[in-house]
Scaffold this motif. Structure first.
Motif, PDB file in Angstrom:
ATOM      1  N   GLN A   1     -23.745 -32.182  26.311  1.00  0.00           N
ATOM      2  CA  GLN A   1     -24.300 -33.342  25.611  1.00  0.00           C
ATOM      3  C   GLN A   1     -23.819 -34.654  26.258  1.00  0.00           C
ATOM      4  OE1 GLN A   1     -23.016 -33.841  21.555  1.00  0.00           O
ATOM      5  NE2 GLN A   1     -25.043 -34.410  20.863  1.00  0.00           N
ATOM      6  N   TYR A   2     -24.716 -35.578  26.460  1.00  0.00           N
ATOM      7  CA  TYR A   2     -24.441 -36.921  27.042  1.00  0.00           C
ATOM      8  C   TYR A   2     -23.899 -36.854  28.467  1.00  0.00           C
ATOM      9  CZ  TYR A   2     -24.308 -37.853  21.969  1.00  0.00           C
ATOM     10  OH  TYR A   2     -24.574 -37.895  20.622  1.00  0.00           O
ATOM     11  N   PHE A   3     -24.131 -35.757  29.173  1.00  0.00           N
ATOM     12  CA  PHE A   3     -23.545 -35.619  30.511  1.00  0.00           C
ATOM     13  C   PHE A   3     -24.145 -36.585  31.528  1.00  0.00           C
ATOM     14  CE2 PHE A   3     -21.012 -31.439  31.051  1.00  0.00           C
ATOM     15  CZ  PHE A   3     -20.309 -31.706  29.906  1.00  0.00           C
TER      16      PHE A   3
ATOM     17  N   SER B   1     -17.868 -31.324  27.196  1.00  0.00           N
ATOM     18  CA  SER B   1     -18.531 -31.684  25.927  1.00  0.00           C
ATOM     19  C   SER B   1     -17.669 -31.412  24.701  1.00  0.00           C
ATOM     20  CB  SER B   1     -19.840 -30.915  25.787  1.00  0.00           C
ATOM     21  OG  SER B   1     -19.566 -29.530  25.584  1.00  0.00           O
ATOM     22  N   ASP B   2     -16.645 -30.548  24.824  1.00  0.00           N
ATOM     23  CA  ASP B   2     -15.854 -30.148  23.652  1.00  0.00           C
ATOM     24  C   ASP B   2     -16.795 -29.665  22.545  1.00  0.00           C
ATOM     25  OD1 ASP B   2     -13.662 -29.743  22.027  1.00  0.00           O
ATOM     26  OD2 ASP B   2     -12.946 -31.815  22.094  1.00  0.00           O
ATOM     27  N   ALA B   3     -17.818 -28.904  22.950  1.00  0.00           N
ATOM     28  CA  ALA B   3     -18.846 -28.462  22.002  1.00  0.00           C
ATOM     29  C   ALA B   3     -18.285 -27.426  21.027  1.00  0.00           C
ATOM     30  CB  ALA B   3     -20.027 -27.860  22.763  1.00  0.00           C
TER      31      ALA B   3
ATOM     32  N   ILE C   1     -24.651 -19.643  26.237  1.00  0.00           N
ATOM     33  CA  ILE C   1     -25.058 -19.447  27.640  1.00  0.00           C
ATOM     34  C   ILE C   1     -26.420 -20.064  27.948  1.00  0.00           C
ATOM     35  CG2 ILE C   1     -25.495 -17.701  29.429  1.00  0.00           C
ATOM     36  CD1 ILE C   1     -22.519 -17.946  28.501  1.00  0.00           C
ATOM     37  N   LEU C   2     -27.420 -19.729  27.148  1.00  0.00           N
ATOM     38  CA  LEU C   2     -28.759 -20.233  27.422  1.00  0.00           C
ATOM     39  C   LEU C   2     -28.835 -21.763  27.317  1.00  0.00           C
ATOM     40  CD1 LEU C   2     -31.457 -19.181  28.359  1.00  0.00           C
ATOM     41  CD2 LEU C   2     -32.149 -18.935  25.953  1.00  0.00           C
ATOM     42  N   PRO C   3     -28.269 -22.350  26.254  1.00  0.00           N
ATOM     43  CA  PRO C   3     -28.267 -23.818  26.200  1.00  0.00           C
ATOM     44  C   PRO C   3     -27.569 -24.444  27.416  1.00  0.00           C
ATOM     45  CG  PRO C   3     -27.646 -22.938  24.070  1.00  0.00           C
ATOM     46  CD  PRO C   3     -27.728 -21.767  25.010  1.00  0.00           C
ATOM     47  N   ALA C   4     -26.530 -23.787  27.913  1.00  0.00           N
ATOM     48  CA  ALA C   4     -25.829 -24.326  29.089  1.00  0.00           C
ATOM     49  C   ALA C   4     -26.737 -24.280  30.316  1.00  0.00           C
ATOM     50  CB  ALA C   4     -24.548 -23.547  29.342  1.00  0.00           C
ATOM     51  N   ILE C   5     -27.426 -23.150  30.501  1.00  0.00           N
ATOM     52  CA  ILE C   5     -28.353 -23.023  31.639  1.00  0.00           C
ATOM     53  C   ILE C   5     -29.448 -24.088  31.519  1.00  0.00           C
ATOM     54  CG2 ILE C   5     -30.080 -21.523  32.728  1.00  0.00           C
ATOM     55  CD1 ILE C   5     -28.253 -19.131  31.817  1.00  0.00           C
ATOM     56  N   ASN C   6     -29.979 -24.232  30.307  1.00  0.00           N
ATOM     57  CA  ASN C   6     -31.043 -25.220  30.087  1.00  0.00           C
ATOM     58  C   ASN C   6     -30.564 -26.655  30.312  1.00  0.00           C
ATOM     59  OD1 ASN C   6     -32.881 -23.226  29.528  1.00  0.00           O
ATOM     60  ND2 ASN C   6     -32.568 -23.320  27.307  1.00  0.00           N
TER      61      ASN C   6
ATOM     62  N   GLU D   1     -10.277 -35.324  31.571  1.00  0.00           N
ATOM     63  CA  GLU D   1     -11.671 -35.055  31.242  1.00  0.00           C
ATOM     64  C   GLU D   1     -12.305 -36.287  30.629  1.00  0.00           C
ATOM     65  OE1 GLU D   1     -11.993 -32.000  28.135  1.00  0.00           O
ATOM     66  OE2 GLU D   1     -11.155 -33.378  26.664  1.00  0.00           O
ATOM     67  N   VAL D   2     -13.570 -36.512  30.984  1.00  0.00           N
ATOM     68  CA  VAL D   2     -14.387 -37.393  30.163  1.00  0.00           C
ATOM     69  C   VAL D   2     -14.932 -36.477  29.078  1.00  0.00           C
ATOM     70  CG1 VAL D   2     -16.486 -38.767  30.055  1.00  0.00           C
ATOM     71  CG2 VAL D   2     -14.948 -38.994  31.999  1.00  0.00           C
ATOM     72  N   ASN D   3     -14.473 -36.698  27.857  1.00  0.00           N
ATOM     73  CA  ASN D   3     -14.805 -35.826  26.731  1.00  0.00           C
ATOM     74  C   ASN D   3     -15.906 -36.515  25.931  1.00  0.00           C
ATOM     75  OD1 ASN D   3     -14.688 -34.833  23.961  1.00  0.00           O
ATOM     76  ND2 ASN D   3     -12.829 -33.735  24.548  1.00  0.00           N
ATOM     77  N   THR D   4     -17.123 -35.967  26.031  1.00  0.00           N
ATOM     78  CA  THR D   4     -18.273 -36.657  25.434  1.00  0.00           C
ATOM     79  C   THR D   4     -18.358 -36.458  23.925  1.00  0.00           C
ATOM     80  OG1 THR D   4     -19.759 -34.779  25.861  1.00  0.00           O
ATOM     81  CG2 THR D   4     -19.619 -36.473  27.584  1.00  0.00           C
ATOM     82  N   ASN D   5     -17.543 -35.556  23.373  1.00  0.00           N
ATOM     83  CA  ASN D   5     -17.603 -35.282  21.935  1.00  0.00           C
ATOM     84  C   ASN D   5     -17.120 -36.454  21.085  1.00  0.00           C
ATOM     85  OD1 ASN D   5     -18.145 -33.574  19.708  1.00  0.00           O
ATOM     86  ND2 ASN D   5     -15.973 -33.053  19.558  1.00  0.00           N
ATOM     87  N   GLY D   6     -16.347 -37.372  21.713  1.00  0.00           N
ATOM     88  CA  GLY D   6     -15.922 -38.562  20.975  1.00  0.00           C
ATOM     89  C   GLY D   6     -17.118 -39.316  20.395  1.00  0.00           C
ATOM     90  N   ARG D   7     -18.271 -39.171  21.056  1.00  0.00           N
ATOM     91  CA  ARG D   7     -19.493 -39.824  20.604  1.00  0.00           C
ATOM     92  C   ARG D   7     -19.929 -39.297  19.228  1.00  0.00           C
ATOM     93  NH1 ARG D   7     -23.782 -41.982  23.493  1.00  0.00           N
ATOM     94  NH2 ARG D   7     -22.201 -42.939  24.801  1.00  0.00           N
ATOM     95  N   ASN D   8     -19.576 -38.050  18.934  1.00  0.00           N
ATOM     96  CA  ASN D   8     -19.951 -37.446  17.647  1.00  0.00           C
ATOM     97  C   ASN D   8     -18.906 -37.680  16.557  1.00  0.00           C
ATOM     98  OD1 ASN D   8     -22.277 -36.164  18.805  1.00  0.00           O
ATOM     99  ND2 ASN D   8     -20.872 -34.686  19.753  1.00  0.00           N
TER     100      ASN D   8
END
Ligand SMILES: [Zn+2]
Ligand SMILES: [Zn+2]
Length: 261
Positions: free
Chosen positions: A231-233, A221-223, A24-29, A187-194
């Protein structure tokens, strides 16, 4: 400020590293306005350590409902990432129907008995052209099933960087048309970057196809850990804007709305 949502998140209820609370907090940040959880649900296969035991769905939903009642700074959405299996549509529908979900992400991880993201050995000795065709065929059937609101990482078959010899635009076009027809967002799934691919899903060369076919989009993000929420948004939104997207899909109780970004 851009209205950002991140609907593709895995906690310890499936293969994520942390409890939902820790995201939650990382999402708010990260400036996210709506965070949604989407644990892996894989019916009809042996229980693996990456998917949620179906008996935990009610505790999972109650956990998120409690969290939603206590956290006011961000909207919390309840979803699932459900594996699609052709011929099992009714069973999947009947299983999901009773749960108060905000959206369902439909994904294809399995081609036959194995998952395409298990390791590069899956691809060895196989026709890459044929694998891409099968993957897209499966995706199109998943999209057309009416079971899903969002389709997950629609070209996951790219994960290890194998490249087919044929032009893929017709496959992306067919998929995009099916999505539009069945009112399913991609979805643009940014996790592919990882992952070994080191880039987003879907292939950015074909994003214009989704735009031309007017398919609704989400950025996810598929975190699997809190540090990767959102991430990478900024890059993903910039990419979408460049291609001509101006709106994104938001979901509540399985109803889609479009919001400007
Ligand atoms: Zn997935
Ligand atoms: Zn996922």
């Amino acid at each position: 400020m851009i209205y950002k949502t991140d609907y593709h998140m895995h906690s310890t209820y499936s293969d994520g590293r942390s409890l939902p609370d820790d995201y939650i907090l990382p999402a708010i940040n990260a400036g996210i306005s709506e965070i949604g959880f989407s644990e892996h649900l894989t019916l009809f296969k042996e229980q693996e350590d990456w998917n949620m035991n179906p008996v935990n769905i009610n505790p999972y939903i109650h956990h998120l409902e409690n969290l939603r009642d206590t956290v006011k700074e961000i909207k919390i959405r309840i979803g699932l990432e459900v594996d699609y299996f052709e011929g099992k549509e009714k069973e999947i529908y009947d299983f999901l129907h009773p749960f108060p979900l905000d959206y369902v992400i439909g994904s294809v991880h399995y081609l036959g008995e194995k998952t395409v993201d298990l390791g590069p050995e899956f691809y060895e000795g196989k026709s890459i052209d044929r694998l891409f065709e099968s993957y897209f065929e499966s995706m199109i059937t998943a999209v057309s099933s009416g079971l899903f609101d969002i389709i997950g990482h629609c070209d996951l078959i790219r994960i290890y960087g194998y490249k087919p010899s044929v032009d893929l635009e017709p496959l992306y076009r067919k998929l995009a048309k099916a999505m539009k027809m069945s009112d399913v967002a991609f979805e643009v799934n940014t996790n592919g970057r990882n992952r070994p691919l080191a880039d987003f899903y879907p292939d950015r060369r074909f994003l214009h196809v989704f735009r031309e076919e007017n398919v609704p989009v989400c950025v996810n993000s598929d975190a699997h850990m809190p540090a990767r929420v959102g991430q990478y948004f900024d890059e993903a939104y910039e990419l979408l804007r460049y291609v001509g997207f101006t709106e994104m899909a938001v979901f509540e109780k399985r109803v889609r709305r479009m919001v400007h970004f």
